[in-house]
Design a protein around this motif. Sequence first.
Motif, PDB file in Angstrom:
ATOM      1  N   PRO A   2       0.829  -1.216   0.000  1.00  0.00           N
ATOM      2  CA  PRO A   2       0.000   0.000   0.000  1.00  0.00           C
ATOM      3  C   PRO A   2       0.860   1.262   0.000  1.00  0.00           C
ATOM      4  O   PRO A   2       1.985   1.260   0.526  1.00  0.00           O
ATOM      5  CB  PRO A   2      -0.795  -0.095   1.297  1.00  0.00           C
ATOM      6  N   ASN A   3       0.336   2.324  -0.571  1.00  0.00           N
ATOM      7  CA  ASN A   3       1.061   3.602  -0.607  1.00  0.00           C
ATOM      8  C   ASN A   3       1.437   4.064   0.791  1.00  0.00           C
ATOM      9  O   ASN A   3       2.497   4.664   0.983  1.00  0.00           O
ATOM     10  CB  ASN A   3       0.229   4.665  -1.322  1.00  0.00           C
ATOM     11  N   SER A   4       0.589   3.793   1.779  1.00  0.00           N
ATOM     12  CA  SER A   4       0.886   4.218   3.150  1.00  0.00           C
ATOM     13  C   SER A   4       2.135   3.538   3.706  1.00  0.00           C
ATOM     14  O   SER A   4       2.776   4.078   4.608  1.00  0.00           O
ATOM     15  CB  SER A   4      -0.314   3.945   4.061  1.00  0.00           C
ATOM     16  N   ASP A   5       2.498   2.367   3.165  1.00  0.00           N
ATOM     17  CA  ASP A   5       3.708   1.666   3.608  1.00  0.00           C
ATOM     18  C   ASP A   5       4.929   2.022   2.770  1.00  0.00           C
ATOM     19  O   ASP A   5       6.067   1.859   3.210  1.00  0.00           O
ATOM     20  CB  ASP A   5       3.506   0.151   3.533  1.00  0.00           C
ATOM     21  N   ARG A   6       4.730   2.491   1.564  1.00  0.00           N
ATOM     22  CA  ARG A   6       5.851   2.779   0.660  1.00  0.00           C
ATOM     23  C   ARG A   6       6.789   3.850   1.201  1.00  0.00           C
ATOM     24  O   ARG A   6       7.974   3.848   0.886  1.00  0.00           O
ATOM     25  CB  ARG A   6       5.334   3.187  -0.717  1.00  0.00           C
ATOM     26  N   GLN A   7       6.294   4.748   2.035  1.00  0.00           N
ATOM     27  CA  GLN A   7       7.128   5.807   2.586  1.00  0.00           C
ATOM     28  C   GLN A   7       8.269   5.263   3.461  1.00  0.00           C
ATOM     29  O   GLN A   7       9.242   5.953   3.703  1.00  0.00           O
ATOM     30  CB  GLN A   7       6.280   6.803   3.382  1.00  0.00           C
TER      31      GLN A   7
END
Length: 110
Positions: free
Chosen positions: A101-106
């Motif tokens: 998920p994008n929220s984990d990509r950071q």
Amino acid sequence: MGITINLYYTGTNGSAREFVQEMEDSGTADLIREEPGNQRYAYFIPMDDPETVLLIDTWRDQAALDLHHASPMMGTIARLREKYDLHMRVERYTTDEDGIPNSDRQFIKQ
């Protein structure tokens, strides 16, 4: 859907590492890596447990894993596990079809 199996081989007096060395030296590990559907077959040593070796074994799908389980290599592996008196713990994971998920990509440095 990919399937990843984490196999923790535990022995005594370095027997798990000797098992891995024989798997590599005999060519058995390479034969498994060449099987259709195998995506990863790699050994690791946990820093906090020198008597255990972790095998990360990934397959394209259940059909590929079933073919592997029916292959002659399984007899070889079973004999070596017995030779080195290894005990096992197993974890099984399937691929997250949605990806990271994008929220984990950071948190991931590429």
